[in-house]
Scaffold this active site. Structure first.
Site, PDB file in Angstrom:
ATOM      1  N   LYS A   1     -92.447 -84.018  21.789  1.00 43.72           N
ATOM      2  CA  LYS A   1     -92.152 -85.560  22.079  1.00 43.72           C
ATOM      3  C   LYS A   1     -91.331 -85.617  23.868  1.00 43.72           C
ATOM      4  O   LYS A   1     -91.594 -84.096  24.492  1.00 43.72           O
ATOM      5  CB  LYS A   1     -90.530 -85.774  21.308  1.00 43.72           C
TER       6      LYS A   1
ATOM      7  N   HIS B   1    -102.473 -87.775   9.581  1.00 43.11           N
ATOM      8  CA  HIS B   1    -101.287 -88.161  10.184  1.00 43.11           C
ATOM      9  C   HIS B   1    -101.825 -89.428   9.209  1.00 43.11           C
ATOM     10  O   HIS B   1    -102.186 -90.418   9.612  1.00 43.11           O
ATOM     11  CB  HIS B   1    -100.420 -89.182  11.125  1.00 43.11           C
TER      12      HIS B   1
HETATM   13  C1  CAP Z   1     -90.916 -87.478  13.541  1.00 45.62           C
HETATM   14  C2  CAP Z   1     -92.780 -88.346  13.626  1.00 45.62           C
HETATM   15  C3  CAP Z   1     -93.620 -88.642  12.383  1.00 45.62           C
HETATM   16  C4  CAP Z   1     -92.861 -88.984  11.429  1.00 45.62           C
HETATM   17  C5  CAP Z   1     -93.929 -89.048   9.735  1.00 45.62           C
HETATM   18  C6  CAP Z   1     -91.768 -89.700  13.955  1.00 45.62           C
HETATM   19  O1  CAP Z   1     -90.687 -87.138  14.587  1.00 45.62           O
HETATM   20  O2  CAP Z   1     -93.200 -87.618  14.694  1.00 45.62           O
HETATM   21  O3  CAP Z   1     -94.355 -89.435  13.120  1.00 45.62           O
HETATM   22  O4  CAP Z   1     -92.097 -88.092  10.507  1.00 45.62           O
HETATM   23  O5  CAP Z   1     -93.259 -89.480   9.157  1.00 45.62           O
HETATM   24  O6  CAP Z   1     -92.199 -90.165  14.835  1.00 45.62           O
HETATM   25  O7  CAP Z   1     -91.600 -89.692  13.664  1.00 45.62           O
HETATM   26  P1  CAP Z   1     -89.278 -86.939  14.484  1.00 45.62           P
HETATM   27  P2  CAP Z   1     -94.179 -90.308   7.662  1.00 45.62           P
HETATM   28  O8  CAP Z   1     -89.006 -85.220  14.053  1.00 45.62           O
HETATM   29  O9  CAP Z   1     -88.336 -86.696  15.885  1.00 45.62           O
HETATM   30  O10 CAP Z   1     -88.338 -87.159  13.177  1.00 45.62           O
HETATM   31  O11 CAP Z   1     -95.299 -89.588   7.615  1.00 45.62           O
HETATM   32  O12 CAP Z   1     -92.871 -89.728   6.669  1.00 45.62           O
HETATM   33  O13 CAP Z   1     -94.750 -91.497   7.824  1.00 45.62           O
HETATM   34 MG    MG Z   2     -94.826 -89.242  14.944  1.00 42.17          MG
END
Ligand code: CAP
Ligand code: MG
Length: 399
Positions: free
Chosen positions: A138, A255
């Protein structure tokens, strides 16, 4: 030969009886259309499906539809989905319809599934039975290759098992794979010299289907020990190409970005469970299945159902490692493990890089939260003599 059974939850249009609606799904996805036709040869009848059961459920109905196995081209997942998840969603006689599950007989399970699976990943990391901890670079886009690698180094020094690209990072000019990947692997080697620990880096190789294998092989040439694919935006065929290619000798992290467009609405769309079944078949070693406590909408029943089809005994396939990700932090770890079990990857982006003392401390805090749970100690108690965890709980609390 056993047939395919798909279950649908639906609400019929006000002028349509539930049995008519169920029959409409069955006909649309087998041999029928909206009217009788002169071209229907008698022998086609063997491919008519059937409504196996229809029961009232809440405000709607649950129908189990049998599709003759002969309709399906063995191994062609795109065609499987065109049947069980095809035109039916648009039928006017249904106000809403959700595919709840689709079970395929062994004769149609012409898939090897994950090359590594849970055991293979655990062997790479050297873990026995604890949950794995992952993080996501991030901000999700924007860092240059050097800074990306520096974040990876810090996370590795903090004890992380897996670092992944975020789902929107691919091969942009500001951070090309050719620069990012070697630098990250070099920094992970530096961390391993100090910690002795192997860390997986899931480089996002999502791209057009006719180039994804070339990009994966290039990443492996550059030293990748794992690859990542956004399965719904690249397509099932792209994942199948990677999962079934013997030259791809690294685990595949999958993903599921875009999934909520069709999994989130409990009345209409596709539940994650049948999608998880298919993604395992196609070779996913790891797959996101959602969180119990995080930022995304969540349904623990759906989640456990998805985890169940990823890890159950099925056609000799290895189990896929479920990933809980989205808004997690050390204060959510105990609830996640208590609900989802220990064969889980707990992934935190903001919940690690947002730690008051930085990424390495955030990773340590996550590992401490896991150690606390595995030791049967509450996070609050464990935090009394684990500084990084104490600092995380002070900032975010526990859920
Ligand atoms: C989490 C994350 C993940 C999502 C996917 C984001 O970041 O990298 O892609 O969690 O969730 O981009 O939000 P954080 P899902 O840990 O900063 O929230 O698979 O449930 O769609
Ligand atoms: Mg993500």
């Amino acid at each position: 030969m056993p047939d395919v059974i798909a279950s649908y939850y639906f609400r019929p249009r006000s002028d349509t009886k539930p049995e008519q609606a169920a029959q409409a799904i069955c006909e649309e996805e087998t041999t029928g259309t909206w009217t009788d036709i002169s071209t229907r040869a008698d022998y086609v009848k063997r491919l008519d499906g059937g409504v196996e059961s229809l029961v009232k459920q809440g405000e709607g109905y649950l129908a189990r539809i049998r599709y003759p196995a002969e309709i399906f081209e063995p191994g062609n997942v795109a065609q499987y989905l065109s049947v069980v998840a095809g035109n039916l969603f648009g039928l006017g006689r249904l106000d809403s319809v959700r595919l709840m599950d689709a079970e395929f007989p062994d004769s149609l399970m012409r898939f090897k599934g994950p090359k590594f699976g849970i055991t293979g990943i655990r062997r790479m990391i050297g873990s026995k039975d604890r949950p794995h901890v992952g993080t996501i670079i991030k901000p999700k886009v924007g860092l240059n290759p050097e800074d990306t690698a520096a974040v990876a180094f810090q996370a590795a020094m903090g004890g992380i098992d897996l670092i992944k690209d975020d789902e929107t990072l691919a091969d942009q000019k500001f951070c090309p794979i050719d620069l990012r990947l070697p630098l990250v692997m070099q920094r992970l080697e530096e961390a391993k010299d100090e910690t002795g620990r192997e860390v997986l880096y899931a480089v996002n190789i999502s791209t057009r289907a006719d180039r994804i294998t070339e990009r994966a092989l290039h990443a492996i040439d550059l030293g990748a020990n794992m690859i990542m694919v956004d399965v719904f935006t690249t397509g099932f065929g792209a994942l199948q190409a990677l999962g079934e290619d013997p030259r791809i000798k690294v685990p595949i992290h999958v993903h599921r970005t875009m999934h909520a467009a069709f999994t989130r609405n409990p009345e209409h769309g596709i539940a994650m469970r049948p999608l998880a079944r298919i993604i395992r078949m196609l070779g996913a070693d790891q797959l996101h299945t959602g969180t119990v406590t995080g930022k995304m909408s969540h349904d623990a029943t759906d989640m456990k159902a998805s985890i169940g089809v990823l890890t159950c005994a099925c056609a000799g396939m290895k189990p896929t490692f479920p990933v809980s990700s989205g808004g997690l932090h050390p204060g959510t770890v105990a609830t996640e493990i208590a609900t989802l079990g220990t064969d889980i990857i707990l992934q935190a982006g903001g919940g690690i890089h947002g730690h008051p003392d930085g990424t390495a401390a955030g990773a340590r805090a996550m590992r401490q939260a896991v150690d606390a749970y595995m030791g049967g100690i509450s996070a609050e108690e464990y935090a009394k003599d684990h500084y990084e965890l104490e600092r995380a709980l002070k900032k975010w609390g526990t859920i």
